[in-house]
Design a protein around this motif. Structure first.
Motif, PDB file in Angstrom:
ATOM      1  N   VAL A   1      37.765 -46.548 -18.914  1.00  0.00           N
ATOM      2  CA  VAL A   1      38.584 -46.952 -17.631  1.00  0.00           C
ATOM      3  C   VAL A   1      37.527 -46.907 -16.523  1.00  0.00           C
ATOM      4  N   ILE A   2      37.538 -47.950 -15.561  1.00  0.00           N
ATOM      5  CA  ILE A   2      36.403 -48.058 -14.641  1.00  0.00           C
ATOM      6  C   ILE A   2      37.451 -48.452 -13.262  1.00  0.00           C
ATOM      7  N   PRO A   3      37.470 -47.442 -12.619  1.00  0.00           N
ATOM      8  CA  PRO A   3      38.248 -47.799 -11.358  1.00  0.00           C
ATOM      9  C   PRO A   3      37.474 -48.349 -10.244  1.00  0.00           C
ATOM     10  N   LEU A   4      37.765 -49.359  -9.581  1.00  0.00           N
ATOM     11  CA  LEU A   4      37.011 -49.907  -8.429  1.00  0.00           C
ATOM     12  C   LEU A   4      38.135 -50.345  -7.337  1.00  0.00           C
ATOM     13  N   ARG A   5      37.604 -50.146  -5.996  1.00  0.00           N
ATOM     14  CA  ARG A   5      38.347 -50.578  -4.888  1.00  0.00           C
ATOM     15  C   ARG A   5      38.340 -52.065  -4.739  1.00  0.00           C
ATOM     16  N   PRO A   6      39.280 -52.702  -4.171  1.00  0.00           N
ATOM     17  CA  PRO A   6      38.984 -54.070  -3.906  1.00  0.00           C
ATOM     18  C   PRO A   6      38.232 -54.539  -2.655  1.00  0.00           C
TER      19      PRO A   6
ATOM     20  N   GLU B   1      40.108 -61.069 -10.089  1.00  0.00           N
ATOM     21  CA  GLU B   1      39.232 -62.346 -10.763  1.00  0.00           C
ATOM     22  C   GLU B   1      37.835 -61.947 -10.806  1.00  0.00           C
ATOM     23  N   VAL B   2      37.209 -61.386 -10.052  1.00  0.00           N
ATOM     24  CA  VAL B   2      35.847 -61.060 -10.188  1.00  0.00           C
ATOM     25  C   VAL B   2      35.552 -60.299 -11.638  1.00  0.00           C
TER      26      VAL B   2
ATOM     27  N   SER C   1      36.033 -62.429 -14.646  1.00  0.00           N
ATOM     28  CA  SER C   1      35.258 -63.347 -14.688  1.00  0.00           C
ATOM     29  C   SER C   1      33.825 -62.796 -15.471  1.00  0.00           C
ATOM     30  N   TYR C   2      33.722 -61.483 -15.642  1.00  0.00           N
ATOM     31  CA  TYR C   2      32.883 -61.037 -16.562  1.00  0.00           C
ATOM     32  C   TYR C   2      33.117 -60.798 -17.708  1.00  0.00           C
ATOM     33  N   GLY C   3      34.398 -61.099 -18.040  1.00  0.00           N
ATOM     34  CA  GLY C   3      35.225 -60.925 -19.485  1.00  0.00           C
ATOM     35  C   GLY C   3      35.752 -59.726 -19.833  1.00  0.00           C
ATOM     36  N   ILE C   4      35.786 -58.835 -18.763  1.00  0.00           N
ATOM     37  CA  ILE C   4      36.327 -57.495 -19.127  1.00  0.00           C
ATOM     38  C   ILE C   4      37.785 -57.438 -18.610  1.00  0.00           C
ATOM     39  N   ASN C   5      38.461 -56.873 -19.547  1.00  0.00           N
ATOM     40  CA  ASN C   5      39.966 -56.526 -19.174  1.00  0.00           C
ATOM     41  C   ASN C   5      40.061 -55.850 -17.632  1.00  0.00           C
ATOM     42  N   VAL C   6      41.022 -56.187 -17.149  1.00  0.00           N
ATOM     43  CA  VAL C   6      41.526 -55.765 -15.908  1.00  0.00           C
ATOM     44  C   VAL C   6      42.859 -55.770 -15.791  1.00  0.00           C
ATOM     45  N   LEU C   7      43.548 -54.236 -15.750  1.00  0.00           N
ATOM     46  CA  LEU C   7      44.730 -53.635 -15.737  1.00  0.00           C
ATOM     47  C   LEU C   7      45.654 -54.457 -14.898  1.00  0.00           C
ATOM     48  N   ASP C   8      46.702 -54.826 -15.188  1.00  0.00           N
ATOM     49  CA  ASP C   8      47.764 -55.514 -14.200  1.00  0.00           C
ATOM     50  C   ASP C   8      48.078 -54.442 -13.151  1.00  0.00           C
TER      51      ASP C   8
END
Ligand code: ATP
Ligand code: MG
Length: 222
Positions: free
Chosen positions: A106-111, A160-161, A164-171
């Motif tokens: 799980v990789i947290p990222l801020r927008p 979307e970013v 676009s790299y083909g990695i799942n992003v949680l809803d």
């Protein structure tokens, strides 16, 4: 099950997410949970230390491991229902080692642009680790989102970013809420401080989304 919370961006909320997920499994799944702190800054170890001074909070075990930890993790996994690994904000050996054994990354990222700039390199690391751990499920989770409706687009763009790299992003995402910061101070979690609050439902939604994911068998068809 082993869940690695990692990524190379400092302050994205890795330790906070790891701690809240650990409490989720201990509290909501009645599970025996081990946290592995791979960060020399010891954020999670300090949190556990604060937690252990309060006997009303369900106990969570924690150990510190650094470097080539693959074999240690493999054997620890057999003794706990859930192992939650908190890797510090660098591209280090421990992060790669944990990626090679975890069921979930799980990789947290801020927008925010600086966080999103790390996505290509994370994708690179994930594909390398998938060669040894093909069933690993990797997901980005957007954290500390601005609550203002006018900012909702930032969250969508961040998602979307990642896709676009083909990695799942949680809803599910976390919004920027003081309760995350306030709960840490006492070795507690948003699930314990305000079980019916908005932050608690964010964490529950993230955990449930992870648990609902199916093992990645796509490599078997390649
Ligand atoms: N959803 C949120 N809302 C508000 N504050 C948050 C949220 N998530 C995390 N934080 C706060 O952001 C700060 C940084 O979080 P945290 O320490 O978990 O980041 P990190 O990615 O582990 O950082 P490092 O790279 O230094 O290990 C903490 O003070 C934490 O309480
Ligand atoms: Mg941290």
């Amino acid at each position: 099950m082993m869940i690695l919370v990692g990524g190379e961006k400092g302050g994205s909320g890795k330790s906070c997410m790891a701690q809240n997920l650990a409490v989720y499994f201990a509290k909501h799944k009645n599970a025996i949970v081990l946290m592995v702190d791979c960060d020399p800054q010891r954020t999670t170890s300090d949190w556990i230390q604060a937690r252990n001074t309060d006997p009303t909070l369900p106990a969570i075990n924690c150990i510190q491991l650094y470097g080539k930890i693959r074999n240690d993790l493999l054997s620890l996994k057999q003794h706990y229902d859930y192992v939650i690994v908190d890797c510090g904000g660098q591209d280090n050996l421990a992060l790669r080692a944990a990626m090679s054994v975890a069921e979930h990354v799980v990789i947290p990222l801020r927008p925010k642009r600086r966080d999103l700039k790390t996505v290509p390199h994370m994708e690179d690391m994930l594909s390398t680790c998938k060669m040894v751990n093909p069933k690993m499920l990797a997901s980005f989770v957007i954290t500390q989102c601005p609550a203002l409706p006018t900012q909702a687009n930032r969250i969508l763009e961040a998602k979307e970013v990642c896709s676009s790299y083909g990695i799942n992003v949680l809803d599910s995402v976390t919004y920027n809420r003081n309760i995350y910061d306030d709960s840490e101070e006492k070795g507690s979690s948003v699930l314990e401080i305000d079980p019916d609050g908005k932050a608690a439902s964010e964490i529950i939604a993230i955990a449930e989304e992870l648990l609902a994911m199916k093992p990645d068998n796509s490599h078997e068809f390649n």
